[in-house]
Structures are given as C-alpha cells and as structure tokens.
Design a protein around this motif. Structure first.
Motif, PDB file in Angstrom:
ATOM      1  N   VAL A  46      -2.961  44.126 -50.311  1.00 48.56           N
ATOM      2  CA  VAL A  46      -3.032  42.863 -51.026  1.00 48.56           C
ATOM      3  C   VAL A  46      -2.534  43.131 -52.444  1.00 48.56           C
ATOM      4  N   VAL A  47      -1.563  42.333 -52.892  1.00 47.61           N
ATOM      5  CA  VAL A  47      -0.967  42.511 -54.212  1.00 47.61           C
ATOM      6  C   VAL A  47      -1.233  41.254 -55.045  1.00 47.61           C
ATOM      7  N   PRO A  48      -1.918  41.392 -56.197  1.00 49.20           N
ATOM      8  CA  PRO A  48      -2.154  40.235 -57.077  1.00 49.20           C
ATOM      9  C   PRO A  48      -0.861  39.772 -57.742  1.00 49.20           C
ATOM     10  N   THR A  49      -0.675  38.465 -57.810  1.00 48.52           N
ATOM     11  CA  THR A  49       0.523  37.895 -58.421  1.00 48.52           C
ATOM     12  C   THR A  49       0.219  37.394 -59.834  1.00 48.52           C
ATOM     13  N   GLN A  50       1.266  37.117 -60.588  1.00 46.15           N
ATOM     14  CA  GLN A  50       1.098  36.654 -61.966  1.00 46.15           C
ATOM     15  C   GLN A  50       0.350  35.334 -62.064  1.00 46.15           C
ATOM     16  N   ASP A  51       0.483  34.479 -61.049  1.00 46.53           N
ATOM     17  CA  ASP A  51      -0.152  33.162 -61.111  1.00 46.53           C
ATOM     18  C   ASP A  51      -1.610  33.176 -60.657  1.00 46.53           C
ATOM     19  N   GLY A  52      -2.164  34.368 -60.443  1.00 40.86           N
ATOM     20  CA  GLY A  52      -3.561  34.485 -60.035  1.00 40.86           C
ATOM     21  C   GLY A  52      -3.762  34.501 -58.532  1.00 40.86           C
ATOM     22  N   GLY A  53      -2.703  34.376 -57.765  1.00 37.39           N
ATOM     23  CA  GLY A  53      -2.791  34.415 -56.310  1.00 37.39           C
ATOM     24  C   GLY A  53      -2.683  35.830 -55.784  1.00 37.39           C
ATOM     25  N   GLU A  54      -2.494  35.923 -54.497  1.00 38.89           N
ATOM     26  CA  GLU A  54      -2.342  37.216 -53.842  1.00 38.89           C
ATOM     27  C   GLU A  54      -1.316  37.083 -52.723  1.00 38.89           C
ATOM     28  N   VAL A  55      -0.602  38.165 -52.466  1.00 35.55           N
ATOM     29  CA  VAL A  55       0.260  38.255 -51.299  1.00 35.55           C
ATOM     30  C   VAL A  55      -0.134  39.510 -50.545  1.00 35.55           C
ATOM     31  N   VAL A  56      -0.003  39.457 -49.231  1.00 36.56           N
ATOM     32  CA  VAL A  56      -0.268  40.630 -48.404  1.00 36.56           C
ATOM     33  C   VAL A  56       1.084  41.202 -48.001  1.00 36.56           C
ATOM     34  N   VAL A  57       1.292  42.470 -48.310  1.00 37.16           N
ATOM     35  CA  VAL A  57       2.559  43.130 -48.023  1.00 37.16           C
ATOM     36  C   VAL A  57       2.333  44.208 -46.977  1.00 37.16           C
TER      37      VAL A  57
END
Length: 84
Positions: A46-57
């Motif tokens: 799980v990688v945190p994004t700049q906008d406060g969200g998350e993406v799973v890579v």
C-alpha cells in the motif's frame, strides 16, 4: 523546472505504462530505502498518495519502478485537486 513533490513511476510487464503516482514525502522516503526489495521480492504494498489516498501496487507485475521529481504539469494518480 519547478517541481511539486515526488512520483513513483511504474512500468508494468504488459507494457501498458508508465503509470505515474504522486506519492507523499513520507512514502517517497520509505520507497527510497525499500523499492529494490519490493520489486525483487514481488511484494504487494500500500503506497500513500499526495492527496491523502492510497494505492495498492503489486510489484510482481512490474518490469521497473523508480522515483522521480513530479513536475507541476505532469498528470499523476493521487495528485491533489487543483484549487483556483
């Protein structure tokens, strides 16, 4: 050129990339120290994004991954919405 944070650049095995993800400064720092192992081991993270969200890579599905400065005009997942 002016920059606006860091980006995780992903090149999928299927050739459908690259994908650019705007990552938080904390995530960029962690990725600097662990990116090689994530790709080498094919980890899912799980990688945190700049906008406060998350993406799973799923790093097992990548040919390459690297960090880069994120230019102001660069389209990226997880980038905060522009405010006028």
């Amino acid at each position: 050129m002016s920059t606006s944070g860091q980006a995780l650049i992903l090149h999928p095995v299927n050739g459908g990339g690259p994908l650019t993800i705007a990552v938080s400064e904390e995530a960029a720092q962690e990725l600097r120290t662990g990116l090689v192992e994530l790709v080498r081991n094919g980890a899912t993270e799980v990688v945190p994004t700049q906008d406060g969200g998350e993406v799973v890579v799923n790093f097992a599905q990548l040919v390459t991954a690297h960090l880069s400065a994120l230019g102001r005009g660069t389209a990226a997942y997880g980038r905060p919405a522009k405010t006028d």
